[in-house]
Design a protein around this motif. Structure first.
Motif, PDB file in Angstrom:
ATOM      1  N   LEU A  70       0.944  -1.066  -0.036  1.00 33.90           N
ATOM      2  CA  LEU A  70      -0.100   0.043  -0.103  1.00 33.90           C
ATOM      3  C   LEU A  70       0.775   1.197   0.007  1.00 33.90           C
ATOM      4  O   LEU A  70       1.857   1.428   0.857  1.00 33.90           O
ATOM      5  CB  LEU A  70      -0.793  -0.064   1.029  1.00 33.90           C
ATOM      6  CG  LEU A  70      -1.993  -1.194   1.101  1.00 33.90           C
ATOM      7  CD1 LEU A  70      -2.848  -1.151   2.435  1.00 33.90           C
ATOM      8  CD2 LEU A  70      -2.935  -1.306  -0.101  1.00 33.90           C
ATOM      9  N   PRO A  71       0.795   2.152  -1.204  1.00 39.58           N
ATOM     10  CA  PRO A  71       1.748   3.271  -1.333  1.00 39.58           C
ATOM     11  C   PRO A  71       1.943   4.323  -0.132  1.00 39.58           C
ATOM     12  O   PRO A  71       2.733   4.729   0.234  1.00 39.58           O
ATOM     13  CB  PRO A  71       1.166   3.991  -2.647  1.00 39.58           C
ATOM     14  CG  PRO A  71      -0.230   3.724  -2.881  1.00 39.58           C
ATOM     15  CD  PRO A  71      -0.228   2.105  -1.927  1.00 39.58           C
ATOM     16  N   ARG A  72       0.779   4.442   1.027  1.00 38.42           N
ATOM     17  CA  ARG A  72       0.677   5.440   1.585  1.00 38.42           C
ATOM     18  C   ARG A  72       1.004   4.928   3.200  1.00 38.42           C
ATOM     19  O   ARG A  72       0.932   5.699   4.202  1.00 38.42           O
ATOM     20  CB  ARG A  72      -0.767   6.358   1.712  1.00 38.42           C
ATOM     21  CG  ARG A  72      -0.819   7.015   0.271  1.00 38.42           C
ATOM     22  CD  ARG A  72      -2.225   7.808   0.393  1.00 38.42           C
ATOM     23  NE  ARG A  72      -2.315   8.663  -0.884  1.00 38.42           N
ATOM     24  CZ  ARG A  72      -1.801   9.748  -1.282  1.00 38.42           C
ATOM     25  NH1 ARG A  72      -0.981  10.286  -0.463  1.00 38.42           N
ATOM     26  NH2 ARG A  72      -2.078  10.257  -2.297  1.00 38.42           N
ATOM     27  N   MET A  73       1.435   3.754   3.051  1.00 36.52           N
ATOM     28  CA  MET A  73       1.828   3.258   4.392  1.00 36.52           C
ATOM     29  C   MET A  73       3.371   2.847   4.560  1.00 36.52           C
ATOM     30  O   MET A  73       3.856   2.440   3.200  1.00 36.52           O
ATOM     31  CB  MET A  73       0.959   2.069   4.559  1.00 36.52           C
ATOM     32  CG  MET A  73      -0.422   1.868   4.569  1.00 36.52           C
ATOM     33  SD  MET A  73      -1.402   0.536   5.119  1.00 36.52           S
ATOM     34  CE  MET A  73      -1.056   0.523   6.965  1.00 36.52           C
ATOM     35  N   THR A  74       3.631   3.019   5.470  1.00 36.50           N
ATOM     36  CA  THR A  74       5.183   2.700   5.647  1.00 36.50           C
ATOM     37  C   THR A  74       5.582   1.379   5.709  1.00 36.50           C
ATOM     38  O   THR A  74       4.669   0.366   5.673  1.00 36.50           O
ATOM     39  CB  THR A  74       5.881   3.055   7.117  1.00 36.50           C
ATOM     40  OG1 THR A  74       5.159   2.485   8.188  1.00 36.50           O
ATOM     41  CG2 THR A  74       5.542   4.740   7.075  1.00 36.50           C
ATOM     42  N   GLU A  79       4.197  -0.708   8.569  1.00 38.16           N
ATOM     43  CA  GLU A  79       2.606  -0.675   8.523  1.00 38.16           C
ATOM     44  C   GLU A  79       2.198  -1.497   7.458  1.00 38.16           C
ATOM     45  O   GLU A  79       1.214  -2.277   7.763  1.00 38.16           O
ATOM     46  CB  GLU A  79       2.135   0.782   8.252  1.00 38.16           C
ATOM     47  CG  GLU A  79       2.166   1.740   9.282  1.00 38.16           C
ATOM     48  CD  GLU A  79       1.932   3.295   8.904  1.00 38.16           C
ATOM     49  OE1 GLU A  79       1.845   4.016   9.670  1.00 38.16           O
ATOM     50  OE2 GLU A  79       2.070   3.534   7.781  1.00 38.16           O
ATOM     51  N   ASN A  80       2.876  -1.655   6.380  1.00 37.16           N
ATOM     52  CA  ASN A  80       2.779  -2.589   5.329  1.00 37.16           C
ATOM     53  C   ASN A  80       2.838  -4.129   6.021  1.00 37.16           C
ATOM     54  O   ASN A  80       1.854  -5.016   5.918  1.00 37.16           O
ATOM     55  CB  ASN A  80       3.530  -2.601   4.280  1.00 37.16           C
ATOM     56  CG  ASN A  80       2.572  -1.734   2.955  1.00 37.16           C
ATOM     57  OD1 ASN A  80       1.885  -1.914   2.391  1.00 37.16           O
ATOM     58  ND2 ASN A  80       3.312  -0.663   3.021  1.00 37.16           N
ATOM     59  N   GLU A 125       8.073   4.884   3.176  1.00 38.68           N
ATOM     60  CA  GLU A 125       7.052   4.326   2.307  1.00 38.68           C
ATOM     61  C   GLU A 125       7.565   3.815   1.120  1.00 38.68           C
ATOM     62  O   GLU A 125       8.758   3.998   0.646  1.00 38.68           O
ATOM     63  CB  GLU A 125       6.123   5.560   1.894  1.00 38.68           C
ATOM     64  CG  GLU A 125       5.512   6.217   2.969  1.00 38.68           C
ATOM     65  CD  GLU A 125       4.576   7.354   2.838  1.00 38.68           C
ATOM     66  OE1 GLU A 125       4.634   7.835   1.367  1.00 38.68           O
ATOM     67  OE2 GLU A 125       3.904   8.024   3.421  1.00 38.68           O
ATOM     68  N   THR A 158       7.459   4.111  -2.006  1.00 39.95           N
ATOM     69  CA  THR A 158       8.052   5.142  -3.100  1.00 39.95           C
ATOM     70  C   THR A 158       9.643   5.454  -2.567  1.00 39.95           C
ATOM     71  O   THR A 158      10.265   5.999  -3.566  1.00 39.95           O
ATOM     72  CB  THR A 158       7.169   6.419  -3.478  1.00 39.95           C
ATOM     73  OG1 THR A 158       7.000   7.090  -2.038  1.00 39.95           O
ATOM     74  CG2 THR A 158       5.960   6.017  -4.060  1.00 39.95           C
ATOM     75  N   GLN A 159       9.866   5.361  -1.600  1.00 40.99           N
ATOM     76  CA  GLN A 159      11.166   5.899  -1.226  1.00 40.99           C
ATOM     77  C   GLN A 159      12.055   4.786  -0.828  1.00 40.99           C
ATOM     78  O   GLN A 159      13.196   4.759  -0.564  1.00 40.99           O
ATOM     79  CB  GLN A 159      10.883   6.405   0.497  1.00 40.99           C
ATOM     80  CG  GLN A 159      10.044   7.646   0.496  1.00 40.99           C
ATOM     81  CD  GLN A 159       9.697   7.961   1.985  1.00 40.99           C
ATOM     82  OE1 GLN A 159       9.182   7.296   2.972  1.00 40.99           O
ATOM     83  NE2 GLN A 159      10.267   9.378   2.359  1.00 40.99           N
TER      84      GLN A 159
END
Length: 225
Positions: free
Chosen positions: A100-104, A107-108, A141, A143-144
């Protein structure tokens, strides 16, 4: 000491209807996997390897035949019981990571534990990320993260419920060769620790790293070596 038979399929068949015709995705597949094996399933597109993976992972059921997982014939179970078996025994790793892109990262990894109502999800997720060498990236996240790091997060997520089997569908397909090599090295380390690994791959170099290769064609097992 005799090896423990973990799963066994007997003459399983899966047919998909396509317009006025049909496709035999699996046409009488019989297979045995012992606990602690690391296996590659290979074959051309349309050979049936992904259909077989879905059935082994209890995501789908065969139209006929038997599938015994840890002694239970899961081919005849209702979908709720099938989900229970899946959550208990199987961890999944996919080519596209499915994060999930908006979770660290942490958290994933925690998600499956939270769905299961585990109160210690943070501690277990941290331990899984440490296992895959990402304890310093837990608050990043997707993307990072690099492609290899994202796949490590996905592997950590697959490990948190302590599954008996890891099923990986083209786990290096979105990675460069060096990063893919590192990911297969991680699977090898997990296998040495006792985890049963089944990898669907079209890459012969990846298949050669596995202890056994199952080759499929036209919905059948062509050979196993």
């Amino acid at each position: 000491m005799a090896a423990m038979m973990l799963l066994r399929t007997n003459n399983i068949k899966k047919i998909y209807r396509m317009g006025s015709g049909f496709i035999r995705a699996l046409d009488g597949v019989s297979l045995e996997v012992e606990k602690g094996e690391m296996i590659a399933i290979t074959g051309a597109s349309g050979s049936g390897k992904s259909t077989l993976m879905n059935i082994l992972g209890c995501l789908d059921k065969p139209d006929s035949g038997e599938y015994f997982l840890a002694g239970d014939n899961v081919a005849v179970l209702h979908k709720d019981k099938l989900a229970e078996i899946r959550n208990r025994y199987i961890g999944f790793v996919f080519q596209s990571f499915n994060l999930l892109p908006r979770m660290t990262a942490i958290e994933n990894v925690e998600l499956p534990l939270q769905y299961a109502g585990r109160g210690d999800s943070g501690r277990i997720a941290m331990r899984a990320l440490d296992t895959v060498g990402l304890s310093d990236r837990i608050h990043h996240e997707p993307t990072q993260l690099s492609g290899g790091e994202r796949q490590r997060v996905a592997i950590a997520r697959a490990l948190v419920n302590d599954p008996t089997i890891l099923l990986a569908d083209e786990p290096t397909g979105n990675l460069d060769s060096k990063t893919g090599d590192e990911i297969i090295g991680l699977f090898e380390e997990l296998n040495i620790l006792g985890r049963t690994i089944i990898i669907v791959t079209h890459e012969q170099e990846i298949a050669r790293r596995c202890k056994r290769v199952i080759r499929m064609k036209d919905g059948q097992i062509l050979m196993s070596d």
